[in-house]
Motif scaffolding. Sequence first.
Motif, PDB file in Angstrom:
ATOM      1  N   MET A   1       0.847  -1.168   0.000  1.00  0.00           N
ATOM      2  CA  MET A   1       0.000   0.000   0.000  1.00  0.00           C
ATOM      3  C   MET A   1       0.898   1.238   0.000  1.00  0.00           C
ATOM      4  N   SER A   2       0.506   2.240  -0.746  1.00  0.00           N
ATOM      5  CA  SER A   2       1.309   3.452  -0.816  1.00  0.00           C
ATOM      6  C   SER A   2       1.026   4.351   0.381  1.00  0.00           C
ATOM      7  N   ASP A   3       1.859   5.358   0.559  1.00  0.00           N
ATOM      8  CA  ASP A   3       1.678   6.294   1.671  1.00  0.00           C
ATOM      9  C   ASP A   3       0.566   7.296   1.404  1.00  0.00           C
ATOM     10  N   ARG A   4       0.200   7.461   0.140  1.00  0.00           N
ATOM     11  CA  ARG A   4      -0.852   8.423  -0.196  1.00  0.00           C
ATOM     12  C   ARG A   4      -2.201   7.744  -0.138  1.00  0.00           C
ATOM     13  N   ARG A   5      -2.899   7.922   0.956  1.00  0.00           N
ATOM     14  CA  ARG A   5      -4.228   7.342   1.092  1.00  0.00           C
ATOM     15  C   ARG A   5      -5.275   8.364   0.678  1.00  0.00           C
ATOM     16  N   MET A   6      -6.366   7.850   0.170  1.00  0.00           N
ATOM     17  CA  MET A   6      -7.477   8.734  -0.190  1.00  0.00           C
ATOM     18  C   MET A   6      -8.151   9.222   1.078  1.00  0.00           C
ATOM     19  N   LYS A   7      -8.649  10.462   1.048  1.00  0.00           N
ATOM     20  CA  LYS A   7      -9.399  10.953   2.207  1.00  0.00           C
ATOM     21  C   LYS A   7     -10.697  10.167   2.333  1.00  0.00           C
ATOM     22  N   PHE A   8     -11.317   9.888   1.217  1.00  0.00           N
ATOM     23  CA  PHE A   8     -12.494   9.018   1.200  1.00  0.00           C
ATOM     24  C   PHE A   8     -12.300   7.997   0.086  1.00  0.00           C
ATOM     25  N   PRO A   9     -12.173   6.718   0.441  1.00  0.00           N
ATOM     26  CA  PRO A   9     -11.958   5.690  -0.591  1.00  0.00           C
ATOM     27  C   PRO A   9     -13.252   5.404  -1.352  1.00  0.00           C
ATOM     28  N   THR A  11     -13.539   4.124  -4.515  1.00  0.00           N
ATOM     29  CA  THR A  11     -13.546   2.938  -5.370  1.00  0.00           C
ATOM     30  C   THR A  11     -13.581   1.691  -4.497  1.00  0.00           C
ATOM     31  N   PHE A  12     -14.100   0.626  -5.062  1.00  0.00           N
ATOM     32  CA  PHE A  12     -14.236  -0.615  -4.299  1.00  0.00           C
ATOM     33  C   PHE A  12     -12.872  -1.163  -3.875  1.00  0.00           C
ATOM     34  N   SER A  13     -11.901  -1.099  -4.774  1.00  0.00           N
ATOM     35  CA  SER A  13     -10.577  -1.621  -4.436  1.00  0.00           C
ATOM     36  C   SER A  13      -9.906  -0.780  -3.352  1.00  0.00           C
ATOM     37  N   ALA A  17      -8.650  -2.098   0.255  1.00  0.00           N
ATOM     38  CA  ALA A  17      -7.265  -1.871   0.670  1.00  0.00           C
ATOM     39  C   ALA A  17      -7.185  -1.174   2.030  1.00  0.00           C
ATOM     40  N   GLN A  18      -8.139  -0.307   2.342  1.00  0.00           N
ATOM     41  CA  GLN A  18      -8.079   0.445   3.591  1.00  0.00           C
ATOM     42  C   GLN A  18      -8.920  -0.171   4.705  1.00  0.00           C
ATOM     43  N   PHE A  19      -9.570  -1.300   4.436  1.00  0.00           N
ATOM     44  CA  PHE A  19     -10.401  -1.921   5.469  1.00  0.00           C
ATOM     45  C   PHE A  19      -9.502  -2.516   6.559  1.00  0.00           C
ATOM     46  N   PRO A  20      -9.774  -2.202   7.822  1.00  0.00           N
ATOM     47  CA  PRO A  20      -8.913  -2.678   8.919  1.00  0.00           C
ATOM     48  C   PRO A  20      -9.243  -4.116   9.346  1.00  0.00           C
TER      49      PRO A  20
END
Length: 74
Positions: A1-9, A11-13, A17-20
């Motif tokens: 996973m990259s360091d640049r996360r979306m503020k609000f994800p 897209t489904f992928s 990817a951000q689901f804990p």
Amino acid sequence: MSDRRMKFPYTFSAKIAQFPLRFYLKNQWVWRYYFISLVACSPVFIAISRLANSPANKAKWAEMKRKELAEHHH
């Protein structure tokens, strides 16, 4: 996973990817007992499936259906 996360994800992928998942598996009892019950119940489900799909039971079921069909045609 990259360091640049979306503020609000959006897209489904990105949501996946951000689901804990690790947090939920570690801190919720439901997941732990789900896997324990799956292992505990599997022998019972396998036994029921073998009994239901045995040749004797299939023959009995076919005979019942044949009689039922014969009653409806008369």
